[in-house]
Design a protein around this motif. Structure first.
Motif, PDB file in Angstrom:
ATOM      1  N   ASN A   1       0.878  -1.170   0.000  1.00 44.39           N
ATOM      2  CA  ASN A   1       0.000   0.000   0.000  1.00 44.39           C
ATOM      3  C   ASN A   1       0.916   1.221   0.000  1.00 44.39           C
ATOM      4  OD1 ASN A   1      -1.490   2.261   0.922  1.00 44.39           O
ATOM      5  ND2 ASN A   1      -2.981   0.934   1.927  1.00 44.39           N
TER       6      ASN A   1
ATOM      7  N   LEU B   1      -4.875  -4.954   2.855  1.00 46.77           N
ATOM      8  CA  LEU B   1      -3.847  -3.913   2.792  1.00 46.77           C
ATOM      9  C   LEU B   1      -4.395  -2.534   3.130  1.00 46.77           C
ATOM     10  CD1 LEU B   1      -1.910  -5.008  -0.393  1.00 46.77           C
ATOM     11  CD2 LEU B   1      -0.997  -4.861   1.921  1.00 46.77           C
TER      12      LEU B   1
ATOM     13  N   LEU C   1      -6.245  -0.765   1.104  1.00 48.82           N
ATOM     14  CA  LEU C   1      -6.202   0.068  -0.095  1.00 48.82           C
ATOM     15  C   LEU C   1      -7.515   0.830  -0.249  1.00 48.82           C
ATOM     16  CD1 LEU C   1      -4.564  -2.389  -2.648  1.00 48.82           C
ATOM     17  CD2 LEU C   1      -3.482  -0.472  -1.465  1.00 48.82           C
TER      18      LEU C   1
ATOM     19  N   TYR D   1      -7.051   0.731  -7.819  1.00 50.68           N
ATOM     20  CA  TYR D   1      -6.189   1.009  -6.677  1.00 50.68           C
ATOM     21  C   TYR D   1      -4.782   1.299  -7.169  1.00 50.68           C
ATOM     22  CZ  TYR D   1      -9.825  -1.641  -4.205  1.00 50.68           C
ATOM     23  OH  TYR D   1     -11.013  -2.092  -3.707  1.00 50.68           O
TER      24      TYR D   1
ATOM     25  N   ALA E   1      -0.946   0.594  -6.039  1.00 49.03           N
ATOM     26  CA  ALA E   1      -0.134  -0.237  -5.149  1.00 49.03           C
ATOM     27  C   ALA E   1       1.184  -0.544  -5.841  1.00 49.03           C
ATOM     28  CB  ALA E   1      -0.861  -1.536  -4.819  1.00 49.03           C
TER      29      ALA E   1
END
Length: 84
Positions: free
Chosen positions: A22, A52, A54, A75, A77
């Motif tokens: 993250n 995580l 996120l 997301y 990452a």
């Protein structure tokens, strides 16, 4: 890069260990990931995104080989494959 074919997949598929991070919190999680050399995006299971912490940045329209579209969360990452 170390990988192994999983014979339980049909057809058998290559898998590698990855580390997903993250970018906001620095939280990390190791996971087993399928290599798909024909994919144009990387997909994470919802359970991993949740683990995580996120936060969805947006949504994106995606489609598979069957051309059926679906909206999915987007997301940001970092993904490290075999230490790279």
């Amino acid at each position: 890069m170390p990988f192994a074919y999983d014979e339980r997949e049909q057809p058998p598929a290559a898998f590698v260990e990855v580390q997903v991070t993250n970018l906001d919190s620095g939280a990390t999680h190791s996971a087993r990931a399928k290599l798909d050399t024909g994919a144009s995006i990387t997909v994470l299971p919802d359970s991993l995104a949740t683990a995580l912490g996120l936060k969805s940045k947006s949504e994106i329209l995606v489609a598979g080989y069957d051309r059926v579209g679906a909206w999915r969360k987007l997301y940001w990452a970092s993904i490290t494959v075999a230490g790279y």
